[in-house]
Write an enzyme that holds these catalytic residues in place. Structure first.
Site, mmCIF file in Angstrom:
data_model
loop_
_atom_site.group_PDB
_atom_site.id
_atom_site.type_symbol
_atom_site.label_atom_id
_atom_site.label_comp_id
_atom_site.label_asym_id
_atom_site.label_seq_id
_atom_site.Cartn_x
_atom_site.Cartn_y
_atom_site.Cartn_z
ATOM 1 N N ARG A 154 48.688 34.648 39.296
ATOM 2 C CA ARG A 154 49.409 35.829 39.500
ATOM 3 C C ARG A 154 50.796 35.797 40.158
ATOM 4 O O ARG A 154 50.995 35.160 41.343
ATOM 5 C CB ARG A 154 48.514 36.866 40.275
ATOM 6 C CG ARG A 154 47.497 37.446 39.415
ATOM 7 C CD ARG A 154 46.290 38.163 40.036
ATOM 8 N NE ARG A 154 46.735 39.205 40.997
ATOM 9 C CZ ARG A 154 45.913 39.852 41.716
ATOM 10 N NH1 ARG A 154 44.673 39.883 41.456
ATOM 11 N NH2 ARG A 154 46.297 40.597 42.584
ATOM 12 N N ARG A 169 50.345 43.098 51.052
ATOM 13 C CA ARG A 169 49.163 43.573 50.318
ATOM 14 C C ARG A 169 48.372 44.053 51.452
ATOM 15 O O ARG A 169 47.505 44.867 51.570
ATOM 16 C CB ARG A 169 48.579 42.862 49.261
ATOM 17 C CG ARG A 169 49.477 42.838 47.945
ATOM 18 C CD ARG A 169 49.321 41.647 47.133
ATOM 19 N NE ARG A 169 47.762 41.324 46.697
ATOM 20 C CZ ARG A 169 47.577 40.123 46.060
ATOM 21 N NH1 ARG A 169 48.287 39.093 45.838
ATOM 22 N NH2 ARG A 169 46.345 39.775 45.714
ATOM 23 N N LYS A 208 36.012 40.960 45.659
ATOM 24 C CA LYS A 208 35.803 42.019 45.015
ATOM 25 C C LYS A 208 35.582 41.539 43.423
ATOM 26 O O LYS A 208 34.582 41.953 42.936
ATOM 27 C CB LYS A 208 36.724 43.240 45.092
ATOM 28 C CG LYS A 208 37.056 43.493 46.364
ATOM 29 C CD LYS A 208 38.107 44.570 46.697
ATOM 30 C CE LYS A 208 39.543 44.211 46.063
ATOM 31 N NZ LYS A 208 40.223 43.324 47.018
ATOM 32 N N ARG A 240 42.066 53.345 46.942
ATOM 33 C CA ARG A 240 42.904 52.594 47.903
ATOM 34 C C ARG A 240 43.412 53.465 48.701
ATOM 35 O O ARG A 240 44.026 53.184 49.583
ATOM 36 C CB ARG A 240 43.881 51.753 47.089
ATOM 37 C CG ARG A 240 43.623 50.530 46.935
ATOM 38 C CD ARG A 240 44.593 49.655 46.034
ATOM 39 N NE ARG A 240 44.749 48.328 46.444
ATOM 40 C CZ ARG A 240 44.216 47.306 45.523
ATOM 41 N NH1 ARG A 240 43.560 47.595 44.353
ATOM 42 N NH2 ARG A 240 44.651 46.261 45.852
ATOM 43 N N ARG A 250 44.389 30.599 44.006
ATOM 44 C CA ARG A 250 43.518 31.067 43.122
ATOM 45 C C ARG A 250 44.157 31.010 41.524
ATOM 46 O O ARG A 250 45.429 30.907 41.627
ATOM 47 C CB ARG A 250 43.448 32.618 43.241
ATOM 48 C CG ARG A 250 42.738 33.465 41.943
ATOM 49 C CD ARG A 250 42.615 34.863 42.631
ATOM 50 N NE ARG A 250 43.700 35.589 43.165
ATOM 51 C CZ ARG A 250 43.740 36.989 43.378
ATOM 52 N NH1 ARG A 250 42.250 37.484 43.289
ATOM 53 N NH2 ARG A 250 44.744 37.483 43.705
HETATM 54 P P1 AP5 Z 1 38.721 37.590 44.351
HETATM 55 O O1 AP5 Z 1 37.257 37.670 43.815
HETATM 56 O O2 AP5 Z 1 39.816 37.191 43.185
HETATM 57 O O3 AP5 Z 1 39.365 38.685 45.229
HETATM 58 P P2 AP5 Z 1 39.606 40.182 45.138
HETATM 59 O O4 AP5 Z 1 39.066 40.652 46.358
HETATM 60 O O5 AP5 Z 1 39.303 40.467 44.006
HETATM 61 O O6 AP5 Z 1 41.229 39.983 45.279
HETATM 62 P P3 AP5 Z 1 42.616 40.591 44.588
HETATM 63 O O7 AP5 Z 1 43.572 39.675 45.147
HETATM 64 O O8 AP5 Z 1 42.289 40.598 43.103
HETATM 65 O O9 AP5 Z 1 42.624 41.858 45.054
HETATM 66 P P4 AP5 Z 1 43.811 42.928 45.360
HETATM 67 O O10 AP5 Z 1 42.900 44.267 45.854
HETATM 68 O O11 AP5 Z 1 45.043 42.399 46.000
HETATM 69 O O12 AP5 Z 1 44.407 42.674 43.809
HETATM 70 P P5 AP5 Z 1 44.229 43.949 42.889
HETATM 71 O O13 AP5 Z 1 44.295 43.232 41.492
HETATM 72 O O14 AP5 Z 1 43.002 44.938 42.971
HETATM 73 O O15 AP5 Z 1 38.793 36.165 45.178
HETATM 74 C C1 AP5 Z 1 39.993 35.634 45.691
HETATM 75 C C2 AP5 Z 1 39.907 33.936 45.521
HETATM 76 O O16 AP5 Z 1 38.912 33.318 46.340
HETATM 77 C C3 AP5 Z 1 39.224 33.324 44.157
HETATM 78 O O17 AP5 Z 1 40.158 32.257 43.937
HETATM 79 C C4 AP5 Z 1 37.789 33.133 44.232
HETATM 80 O O18 AP5 Z 1 37.402 32.199 43.382
HETATM 81 C C5 AP5 Z 1 37.714 32.917 45.867
HETATM 82 N N1 AP5 Z 1 36.648 33.251 46.362
HETATM 83 C C6 AP5 Z 1 35.894 34.658 46.340
HETATM 84 N N2 AP5 Z 1 34.793 34.702 46.911
HETATM 85 C C7 AP5 Z 1 34.846 33.716 47.685
HETATM 86 C C8 AP5 Z 1 33.874 33.114 48.593
HETATM 87 N N3 AP5 Z 1 32.712 33.943 49.022
HETATM 88 N N4 AP5 Z 1 34.196 31.734 49.004
HETATM 89 C C9 AP5 Z 1 35.388 31.068 48.562
HETATM 90 N N5 AP5 Z 1 36.042 31.676 47.681
HETATM 91 C C10 AP5 Z 1 35.920 32.970 47.213
HETATM 92 O O19 AP5 Z 1 45.411 44.715 42.968
HETATM 93 C C11 AP5 Z 1 46.919 44.168 42.719
HETATM 94 C C12 AP5 Z 1 48.107 45.000 42.881
HETATM 95 O O20 AP5 Z 1 47.822 46.252 41.838
HETATM 96 C C13 AP5 Z 1 48.255 45.861 44.252
HETATM 97 O O21 AP5 Z 1 48.875 45.100 45.084
HETATM 98 C C14 AP5 Z 1 48.665 47.116 43.639
HETATM 99 O O22 AP5 Z 1 50.160 46.993 43.326
HETATM 100 C C15 AP5 Z 1 48.218 47.386 42.142
HETATM 101 N N6 AP5 Z 1 46.929 48.281 42.430
HETATM 102 C C16 AP5 Z 1 45.783 47.932 41.970
HETATM 103 N N7 AP5 Z 1 44.863 49.063 42.471
HETATM 104 C C17 AP5 Z 1 45.537 49.837 42.806
HETATM 105 C C18 AP5 Z 1 45.145 51.251 43.207
HETATM 106 N N8 AP5 Z 1 43.835 51.614 43.238
HETATM 107 N N9 AP5 Z 1 46.155 51.903 43.932
HETATM 108 C C19 AP5 Z 1 47.334 51.596 43.867
HETATM 109 N N10 AP5 Z 1 47.694 50.382 43.541
HETATM 110 C C20 AP5 Z 1 46.806 49.444 42.865
#
Ligand code: AP5
Length: 216
Positions: A161, A172, A13, A88, A127
């Protein structure tokens, strides 16, 4: 155009939102990034969020919906937005409808990145990002051209992270399956969901997303 990128942790994402920002001038609104900034700054929101984030659990709905509304108010009404990691839960989905309606905005697309969870653990645990400019890298899939030097800003200050370990990633993913995946039917009923294979290369995924946006 306002869109949601939906998918489990590591689905890509953030990667795809960054590409859309660069190519189309849209703005990425990542609740994860906003919460991490709040933790770093030691704000009240950050203090509430830190332990939950470190455990891989969700932060309370009212906290994230509040920060999304505030961020939207900083943007022009014609500025397209990519919601990354929000909504979410079903409660957040209802809040987003209200937040958008109050501001005269509407959702155009919900793009679901369909992925294989075991492969995602590899993606996430490998990552890292540049601590200076935020550019994202991966031990296997996207290394800096010169080892230990950021391609974008030349910094050698890389960060991982605290929630990117296997145990927390599994929590997660469980949260995603239990609370986030069930909101998809809300948008399917509106006919605005497109499923995209998130296991392709970054370029392939990006092209598939652009094809969806070109429909408007
Ligand atoms: P990346 O693009 O970083 O993936 P992502 O989907 O953004 O993953 P996140 O881990 O950031 O998502 P998340 O939803 O767990 O975390 P968030 O920060 O939202 O890609 C991942 C890796 O793969 C990278 O190294 C990239 O280079 C590689 N990659 C990407 N595409 C690729 C491809 N096609 N091929 C190969 N490699 C690839 O949330 C973190 C925490 O915050 C949550 O756990 C929660 O506690 C809190 N939080 C956030 N939002 C909310 C909400 N709305 N409500 C409640 N709590 C929340």
């Amino acid at each position: 155009m306002d869109i949601i990128l939906l998918g489990p942790p590591g689905a890509g994402k953030g990667t795809q939102a960054g590409l859309l920002e660069n190519k189309f001038g849209m703005v990425q609104l990542s609740t994860g990034d906003m919460l991490r900034a709040a933790v770093k700054a030691g704000t009240e929101v950050g203090l509430k969020a830190k332990a939950l984030m470190d455990a891989g659990e969700l932060v309370p709905d009212e906290v994230v919906s509040g920060i999304i509304g505030d961020k939207l108010d900083e943007l022009g009404s014609d500025q397209g937005v990519i919601f990354d990691g929000y909504p979410r839960t079903a409660t957040q989905a209802v809040s987003l409808d209200e937040i958008l309606a109050e501001r005269g905005r509407k959702l155009d697309h919900v793009i679901e990145l369909v992925v294989d969870e075991d492969a995602l653990v590899v993606r996430i645990t490998g990552r890292f990002t540049c601590g200076n400019c935020g550019e994202g890298y991966h031990d296997t899939f996207k290394q800096p051209a010169k080892a230990d030097v950021c391609d974008v800003c030349g910094s050698s200050d890389f960060k991982r992270r605290p929630d990117d370990n296997e145990e927390t990633v599994r929590t997660r993913m469980t949260e995603y399956r239990a609370k986030t995946q069930p909101i998809l039917p809300i948008y399917e009923e509106r006919g605005i969901v497109t499923k995209i294979d998130g296991m392709g290369s970054m370029d392939d995924v990006s092209q598939a997303i652009e094809a969806v946006l070109a429909q408007n």
